[in-house]
Design a protein around this motif. Structure first.
Motif, short mmCIF file in Angstrom:
data_model
loop_
_atom_site.label_atom_id
_atom_site.label_comp_id
_atom_site.label_asym_id
_atom_site.label_seq_id
_atom_site.Cartn_x
_atom_site.Cartn_y
_atom_site.Cartn_z
N PRO A 140 1.10 -1.27 0.06
CA PRO A 140 0.23 0.06 -0.28
C PRO A 140 1.08 1.39 0.04
O PRO A 140 1.91 1.23 0.32
N LYS A 141 0.35 3.15 -0.12
CA LYS A 141 1.11 3.28 -0.49
C LYS A 141 1.17 3.77 1.07
O LYS A 141 0.51 3.99 2.33
N PRO A 142 2.69 4.44 1.25
CA PRO A 142 2.83 4.75 2.29
C PRO A 142 1.98 5.66 3.01
O PRO A 142 1.38 6.56 2.80
N ILE A 143 1.75 5.87 4.53
CA ILE A 143 1.36 6.69 5.70
C ILE A 143 1.78 7.59 5.60
O ILE A 143 1.72 8.71 6.03
N MET A 144 3.51 7.82 5.74
CA MET A 144 3.53 8.58 6.02
C MET A 144 3.88 10.99 5.57
O MET A 144 3.34 10.15 4.62
N SER B 63 12.94 8.00 0.42
CA SER B 63 11.32 8.46 0.51
C SER B 63 10.76 8.14 1.13
O SER B 63 11.08 7.00 1.91
N LYS B 64 9.53 8.57 0.86
CA LYS B 64 8.51 7.27 1.73
C LYS B 64 7.98 6.01 1.90
O LYS B 64 7.78 5.17 2.59
N TRP B 65 8.63 5.46 0.68
CA TRP B 65 8.23 3.91 0.49
C TRP B 65 8.98 3.69 1.11
O TRP B 65 9.65 1.92 0.56
N LEU B 66 10.14 3.86 1.97
CA LEU B 66 10.67 2.88 3.04
C LEU B 66 9.62 2.58 4.09
O LEU B 66 10.55 1.50 4.64
N SER B 67 9.04 2.36 3.87
CA SER B 67 7.30 1.42 4.35
C SER B 67 7.69 0.11 4.12
O SER B 67 7.12 -1.12 4.74
N MET B 68 8.60 -0.02 2.79
CA MET B 68 8.79 -1.54 2.51
C MET B 68 9.86 -2.20 2.30
O MET B 68 10.43 -3.03 2.56
N ASN B 69 10.52 -0.83 2.92
CA ASN B 69 12.13 -1.50 3.67
C ASN B 69 11.66 -2.54 5.00
O ASN B 69 12.23 -1.86 5.94
N VAL B 70 11.37 -3.55 4.41
CA VAL B 70 11.24 -4.31 6.11
C VAL B 70 12.72 -5.17 5.93
O VAL B 70 13.33 -6.10 5.19
N ASP C 180 3.31 14.00 3.61
CA ASP C 180 4.84 14.70 1.98
C ASP C 180 5.13 15.04 3.36
O ASP C 180 6.87 15.85 2.15
N ASP C 181 4.68 16.26 4.49
CA ASP C 181 6.36 16.87 4.65
C ASP C 181 6.92 16.47 5.75
O ASP C 181 7.80 17.54 6.67
#
Length: 121
Positions: A40-44, A54-61, A46-47
């Motif tokens: 899913p799109k990251p929740i973090m 990038s916010k896509w570190l949400s999938m860097n698990v 934009d600011d």
């Protein structure tokens, strides 16, 4: 670009792919019959300051084993994705560390593994 924010192998036959960053490497997983999951799109917000990532570190698990994952505590939709895959989430608040670049997978390196070496492709 962080490779772990583009695609990330989370277990035998299972890979995450950032739908917004299509890459040709996914073809080898598809050809091998792997399950490809678009996280899913990251929740973090934009600011939130992200100087080197990038916010896509949400999938860097970081997968501890095939059934447990270390994941950012604030990314509740990512938790739900893993839970739907039958994977238990160990939630760690890492949003400010993410600001400096990298995530749980980038911050670690295997020095010793138990089990046998296997090829999944």
């Amino acid at each position: 670009m962080h490779i772990d924010a583009t695609f990330n192998i989370v277990g035998p036959g299972l890979v995450l792919q950032n739908a917004g960053r299509q890459c040709h490497q996914i073809g080898m997983f598809r050809k091998a019959g792997w399950t490809i999951v678009n996280p899913p799109k990251p929740i973090m917000p934009d600011d939130h300051p992200m100087w080197m990532a990038s916010k896509w570190l949400s999938m860097n698990v970081l997968m501890l084993d095939p059934k447990r994952v270390i994941v950012s505590a604030g990314e509740t939709t990512t938790h739900k994705m893993f839970e739907n895959l039958g994977i238990e989430c160990i939630k760690v608040d890492m949003k400010f560390a993410n600001s400096l670049g990298g995530g749980a997978h980038c911050w670690t390196a295997d020095i010793r593994r138990n089990g046998t070496l296997e090829s999944y492709l």
